[in-house]
Design an enzyme around this catalytic site. Sequence first.
Site, PDB file in Angstrom:
ATOM      1  CB  VAL A  68       3.189 -15.407  -8.208  1.00  0.00           C
ATOM      2  CG1 VAL A  68       3.154 -16.005  -6.919  1.00  0.00           C
ATOM      3  CG2 VAL A  68       3.472 -14.146  -8.472  1.00  0.00           C
ATOM      4  CB  ALA A  98       3.773  -1.935 -11.229  1.00  0.00           C
ATOM      5  CE1 TYR A 158       0.006   1.510  -4.939  1.00  0.00           C
ATOM      6  CE2 TYR A 158      -2.197   1.179  -5.644  1.00  0.00           C
ATOM      7  CZ  TYR A 158      -1.024   0.605  -5.130  1.00  0.00           C
ATOM      8  OH  TYR A 158      -1.018  -0.424  -4.357  1.00  0.00           O
ATOM      9  CE  LYS A 165      -1.966  -3.848  -4.198  1.00  0.00           C
ATOM     10  NZ  LYS A 165      -1.588  -5.183  -3.717  1.00  0.00           N
ATOM     11  CB  ILE A 194       2.761   0.163   6.020  1.00  0.00           C
ATOM     12  CG1 ILE A 194       1.381  -0.091   6.611  1.00  0.00           C
ATOM     13  CG2 ILE A 194       3.837  -0.509   6.952  1.00  0.00           C
ATOM     14  CD1 ILE A 194       0.913  -1.323   7.007  1.00  0.00           C
ATOM     15  NE  ARG A 195       8.273   6.429   7.047  1.00  0.00           N
ATOM     16  CZ  ARG A 195       8.588   7.242   6.085  1.00  0.00           C
ATOM     17  NH1 ARG A 195       8.928   6.804   5.163  1.00  0.00           N
ATOM     18  NH2 ARG A 195       8.059   8.590   6.394  1.00  0.00           N
TER      19      ARG A 195
END
Length: 258
Positions: A68, A98, A158, A165, A194-195
């Site tokens: 992409v 990232a 983050y 995002k 979520i892991r």
Amino acid sequence: MTLLAGKTVVIMGVANRRSIAWAVAESARRLGAHLIFTYRSERAGEQLRKLCADALPDMEPHIVQCDVNDDVSIEQAFSEIGRYTDRIDGLVHSIAHARVEDLQGEFVQTSRDGFWFAHSTSAYSLVAVSRAARPLLKEGSSIVTMSYLGAERAVPNYNVMGVAKAALESAVRYLAADLGPLGIRVNAISAGPIRTLAAKGVRGFNDVLHAVEERSPLKRNVTAKEVGDATAFLVSDLSKGITGEVIHVDGGYHTVGF
């Protein structure tokens, strides 16, 4: 169940069995969809083929290479998909990345190159694949991407991914406006933590999991399956009046604060 029977769904972003994209694939398959997968590198392609052979022995999904970050690769991928089928009913974009150094320390220290890379991979890629897929996305089709609360709030560690995002969620609204007249819907799922393989790159991730367990209305973390099921709903005709939305699947955590 046959909610997605007769529908063809392209799923981008499966890294392994614990990927959110794989949970989407399982939900879509359980509801009757035919699946097409994309992968970035040859190594990833080999792993994906093995996973499909082990987990989906009753079907042979079409698997296509697609980087992409490369517009030529995107065009070639959807050209190949177009030779395989003349219609895509669902396109699931579960791709984000990232550099590790840009997920640590202060956001103000983010390099120009790191900022560009996170946005190109995590946000612009949705625009690029939507453009390439548009000739195959007929009236009633659906595009779904994956976001996170860090798009709305400053989540520790983050950093640049949160900003990417936020761009992704804005892109959802603009794409929904562009593609809506064609009968194509565009939405996002803002999933709880979520892991996954990607989550390993976020320092203090366990603290985030514990915070959700303590403060969310449901007092627990959500599962990849729950995100997969919500995505399948957005691909299905049951959601045909929904577009331009960011739907939170996080146990209600976004409603009570960080």
